[in-house]
Enzyme design. Structure first.
Site, PDB file in Angstrom:
ATOM      1  N   ASP A   1      12.572  -1.017 -16.167  1.00 45.87           N
ATOM      2  CA  ASP A   1      13.400  -2.172 -15.839  1.00 45.87           C
ATOM      3  C   ASP A   1      14.900  -1.954 -16.012  1.00 45.87           C
ATOM      4  OD1 ASP A   1      13.517  -2.023 -18.567  1.00 45.87           O
ATOM      5  OD2 ASP A   1      12.471  -3.908 -18.954  1.00 45.87           O
TER       6      ASP A   1
ATOM      7  N   ASP B   1       7.196   2.658 -20.671  1.00 42.57           N
ATOM      8  CA  ASP B   1       7.794   2.607 -21.997  1.00 42.57           C
ATOM      9  C   ASP B   1       6.854   1.833 -22.914  1.00 42.57           C
ATOM     10  OD1 ASP B   1       9.455   2.724 -24.154  1.00 42.57           O
ATOM     11  OD2 ASP B   1      11.126   1.653 -23.228  1.00 42.57           O
TER      12      ASP B   1
ATOM     13  N   ASP C   1      16.069   3.793 -15.443  1.00 42.62           N
ATOM     14  CA  ASP C   1      14.722   3.988 -14.907  1.00 42.62           C
ATOM     15  C   ASP C   1      14.721   4.125 -13.390  1.00 42.62           C
ATOM     16  OD1 ASP C   1      13.228   3.760 -17.354  1.00 42.62           O
ATOM     17  OD2 ASP C   1      13.651   1.615 -17.332  1.00 42.62           O
TER      18      ASP C   1
ATOM     19  N   GLU D   1      -6.620   3.416  17.620  1.00 40.63           N
ATOM     20  CA  GLU D   1      -5.329   2.773  17.863  1.00 40.63           C
ATOM     21  C   GLU D   1      -5.078   1.535  17.014  1.00 40.63           C
ATOM     22  OE1 GLU D   1      -8.204   1.593  21.156  1.00 40.63           O
ATOM     23  OE2 GLU D   1      -7.676   3.340  20.011  1.00 40.63           O
TER      24      GLU D   1
ATOM     25  N   ASN E   1     -19.042   9.421  20.870  1.00 45.54           N
ATOM     26  CA  ASN E   1     -19.208   8.866  22.209  1.00 45.54           C
ATOM     27  C   ASN E   1     -18.211   9.469  23.191  1.00 45.54           C
ATOM     28  OD1 ASN E   1     -21.335   7.194  21.539  1.00 45.54           O
ATOM     29  ND2 ASN E   1     -20.029   5.457  21.017  1.00 45.54           N
TER      30      ASN E   1
ATOM     31  N   ASP F   1     -12.893  -2.039  18.973  1.00 47.32           N
ATOM     32  CA  ASP F   1     -11.822  -2.316  18.013  1.00 47.32           C
ATOM     33  C   ASP F   1     -11.823  -3.777  17.580  1.00 47.32           C
ATOM     34  OD1 ASP F   1     -10.781   0.205  17.677  1.00 47.32           O
ATOM     35  OD2 ASP F   1      -9.427   0.059  19.381  1.00 47.32           O
TER      36      ASP F   1
END
Length: 860
Positions: A596, A334, A600, A292, A664, A693
């Protein structure tokens, strides 16, 4: 106020003569009044492009609950609330809220940094209001406004030219065309072509290269050509490699959880216990099996990577893109500005024999210095190369450059003698020459001599240089205006030779990317000779060169084969770039793209990692996942390593959750089928899972082995499944040994049994992280982070102390005998030793299998 109907197309409006268009727009060539402009702003809205609808903070927060892992936990939490098991519900929802809040906080912080960068753009334009020039916000421009433009300006809206002088516009960001387009009031002969090809119109997002013009605004915002492209880009971004892997992993866990829970519930309910007790136990198992905290671990990993990247001049807009860096094995970019400096330099000025000639440079300098039309980067290179005293020369006139003649001519006078000097494409200069000059002597330009000049020009081009021809002519007639008709019977002087020098860091960057097993592919609109030369200078191994016209003739299947064998694609259009990107992704590659311009934008979205720069057009930055403050591949290579580190630490948590933790929970399910009592109470299972956790929260700070980050890493669900099946039973083996010891030796009561197994399961599954986190053997050769070490040991110590406290009694624990603690210590040591031995065997088996699969794939 008369306004153009929204259903009227741009083409229909701009087809009107200027006078009629001004009438339709209810404006004049003196512009609008301020009052009228404000009224139109209410009607048309602001001149801004559509953006992805910004979600509210609440909507963004709730979106985190769409994760399959979070859904499992929320369902489990509601079941426990329904049966009034509030302690269990509190533990479950604490984990959920903790995970979601941290992920929400970290991603919001990264988005704010990107928004700050996005505000660093030009925001004003010059318009006529009340008959006078004023600067206004671009967002306040409306149809009917008359705008004033000069070199260096950004065109703020789609407009039609009213008047222009030597006016050239760079439309490459919109159309991909590398040469500036000349704009004038002359309507096109063919009106059926694309509207962007019209020479009497200018478009939002393009830039003025030279000259001046005034124009009337026709369309603003989303109705512009720029806006139409931007509107398409607000559609859902394609799912990335990382997101696909995370989704598949979530579904795998859901399947395992569903099968395990259903089996345990029905067996317990039908044969051993009541429905309520069986259901709560099954819900606790579901929570136990579910990793989780994975969303939180992922968020912390990514935010840590984002912080590391920001210190190196990189803004991470989309956190998932950092891990996509780690998986990326192909980078498309490029040539200009990435491998080269994007700064043209003059390297030679030579005569017909290839010898240095100062007269060639002088005449080229005069030409570049005095021209007022289209100034190219080549002109800038000439003027930077060496300073020349131009005082003795007086400019008389000029014949501006155009893309038909491909040359520019200047008339100058010195000591009463006028002469015409021309500079341009060598073949076009030769076309107007009848003579040639060598060592001060003038000769007729014979066919043999012309071939010699053409060969010299081709030789320079084949070496990757850009070349211009220079010629002159003494004028016998003085007049006020000269034209292209005067460009005849000229004398060819020589050639000026240029190159865009490779970046100083480019060779190192290419070597680093190669060392990191990232294939670099060049996608450029430049010619193949220049591109090849630059690549050779940088030590970039050329595997194959394919041109745009060739790609246009290929089927998708053919292109899919070509992209694997080729790493230079020259003279390609924006559409062809996108085809190449899709072909690579369909072949199974994880692809990054550095761009840029507007052209593109589609490829930036298509790629798994879209990379842009801070001076890119807005639509490119909007499409990108990563924004570089400097266009440097060295920074990208560092990003690749950061991505692999974050991916490696994420996988550590996944492997933990699907091995020891899964083992487990499997043991708990198995034991519940033959024990007369539950092996662990639902609340104890949830506490076990929460503490486990918490011990793993420090994983994002962990060190990653150098060997791990040497190659691209990808989500591999089959690997996760095999790891779970292989290591899960090892954990279960020691669980069942604990069961045997507690029943056969200690004759444990129900609380003692549950306490003992809680301690054994939590200790082994927490400490095995030090074995699993590295492939090195023995594991202590790889040093964990201090936080991970302290976190894991703290949780184990807390668990051992817990049964001796009042809090332990609240959860149903009792004090275990000292002899059990000694057995527990032996079990932990034996478990870690066996896991270490089997880890070595597992990876050797995995390497052999991977090698066999690779060999099979290479068989034709």
């Amino acid at each position: 106020m008369t306004t153009p109907p929204s259903e009227t197309s741009n083409a229909e409006l701009v087809d009107l003569p200027v006078d009629q268009l001004l009438d339709v727009l209810s404006t004049t060539d003196s512009g609008l009044s301020s009052k009228e402009a404000r009224a139109r702003l209410e009607v048309y809205g602001q001149n801004v492009l559509v953006k992805r609808k910004k979600r509210t903070a609440a909507a963004k927060f709730l979106s985190y609950f769409k994760s399959p892992l979070v859904i499992i936990l929320v369902m489990a939490g509601f079941v426990t609330i329904f049966f009034r098991e509030l302690t269990n519900a509190t533990i479950i929802f604490t984990v959920v809220i903790m995970s979601v809040i941290l992920g929400f906080y970290q991603e919001s912080k990264a988005e704010k940094a990107a928004e700050i960068l996005g505000k660093k753009v030009r925001t004003t334009a010059t318009v006529l209001r009340n008959g006078a020039k004023v600067e206004v916000q671009i967002s306040d421009i409306v149809p009917g406004d008359v705008i004033q433009l000069a070199a260096g300006d950004i065109v703020p809206a789609d407009s039609k030219i009213i008047n222009a002088k030597d006016f050239f516009v760079d439309q490459s960001a919109l159309t991909g065309e590398s040469y500036p387009a000349e704009k004038s009031t002359t309507p096109p002969n063919n009106r059926s072509g694309a509207i962007t090809e019209r020479n009497d119109c200018i478009f939002l997002g393009t830039s003025v290269v030279s000259g001046t013009a005034s124009a009337v605004v026709v369309r603003t915002g989303n109705l512009t050509e720029y806006g139409k492209i931007a509107k398409k880009l607000v559609a859902r971004v394609p799912e990335t490699e990382f997101e696909r892997g995370l989704r598949k992993f979530g579904y795998l866990i859901m399947q395992v959880t569903f099968l395990l829970v259903i089996l345990v519930f029905f067996v317990n309910a039908l044969y051993r216990r009541g429905v309520l007790e069986s259901l709560l136990f099954s819900v606790a198992l579901a929570v136990g099996v579910t990793p989780e905290l994975l969303p939180m671990i992922v968020s912390v990993n990514l935010s840590k990577g984002a912080i590391a990247m920001s210190s190196k001049g990189v803004i991470v807009k989309r956190l998932a893109s950092i891990q996509n860096f780690g998986s990326m094995n192909v980078l498309c970019t490029d040539k200009t500005g990435t491998l080269t400096e994007n700064r043209i330099t003059l390297v030679l000025h030579v005569d017909l024999e290839g010898n240095r000639d100062e007269k060639v440079f002088l005449y080229s300098f005069l030409n570049s210095h005095y021209q007022t039309g289209l100034k190219s980067p080549l002109d800038d290179a000439i003027l930077r190369h060496m300073d020349v005293d131009t005082n003795p020369y007086k400019k008389i006139d000029e014949v501006p450059f155009d893309f038909t003649r491909k040359r520019v001519s200047i008339v100058v006078e010195r000591e009463g003698q006028r002469f015409l000097t021309s500079k341009g494409a060598p073949e076009e200069i030769l076309r107007v020459c009848s003579y040639c000059e060598l060592a001060g002597a003038i000769f007729d330009l014979t066919e043999q001599m012309q071939k010699k000049i053409e060969k010299k020009y081709r030789d320079f081009s084949s070496e990757g240089y850009r070349v211009l021809g220079v010629a002159y002519k003494k004028l016998r007639e003085d007049k006020l205006v000269y034209s292209a008709k005067d460009e005849t019977d000229m004398t060819f002087l020589g050639l000026v030779v240029f190159m865009d020098p490779p970046k100083k860091t480019a060779r190192k960057s290419i070597a680093l990317l190669k060392q990191s097993h990232v294939d670099l592919k060049i996608l450029t609109g430049d010619n193949e000779l220049v591109t090849r030369q630059v690549c050779e200078q940088l030590g970039f191994e050329i595997k194959g060169v394919v041109l745009g016209p060739e790609i246009s003739q290929m089927t998708d299947d053919a292109l899919a084969r070509v992209v694997e064998e080729t790493n230079i694609f020259a003279r390609v259009t924006p559409g062809q770039k996108d085809r190449i990107m899709n072909a690579l992704r369909n072949n199974g590659h994880v692809v990054g793209y550095l761009g840029d311009g507007i052209n593109d934008a589609a490829s930036l979205r298509t790629s798994d990692v879209g990379i842009s720069v801070n001076n890119a057009v807005d639509v490119a930055k909007e499409s990108a996942d990563i924004i570089l403050l400097h266009k440097d591949l060295t920074v990208l290579q560092q990003g690749v390593l950061e991505g692999r580190k974050t991916f490696g630490n994420t996988m550590k948590y996944v492997m933990m959750g699907t091995s020891s933790n899964f083992g487990n929970m499997f043991s708990a399910a198995g034991a519940s089928l033959f024990l007369p009592f539950l092996p662990m109470l639902p609340g104890q299972i949830l506490l076990n899972n929460l503490l486990y956790d918490l011990s793993e929260l420090a994983i994002p700070t962990d060190n990653v082995d150098r060997e791990y980050i040497e190659k691209p890493r990808r989500w591999d669900i089959s690997f996760v499944r095999e790891f779970m099946v292989f290591f899960g039973p090892i954990s279960s083996l020691f669980d069942f040994l604990t069961f045997f010891v507690m029943i056969a030796i200690f004759h444990a009561s129900e609380p003692l049994f549950q306490t003992a197994w809680f301690l054994e399961s939590l200790s082994t599954q927490t400490l095995v992280i030090f074995v699993i986190r590295t492939r090195k053997t023995p594991f202590y050769k790889s040093k964990p982070s201090t936080y991970l070490l302290l976190g894991a040991l703290s949780v184990v110590v807390f668990a051992l102390i817990l049964p001796f406290t009042g809090l332990g009694g609240f959860f149903g624990f009792v004090r275990p005998p000292a002899s059990f603690l000694a057995i527990l210590l032996a079990f932990i040591g034996t478990y870690l030793g066996l896991a270490e031995f089997l880890k070595r065997w597992f990876y050797k088996w995995l390497d052999r299998r991977t090698g066999q699969l690779t060999s099979l794939q290479q068989i034709p």
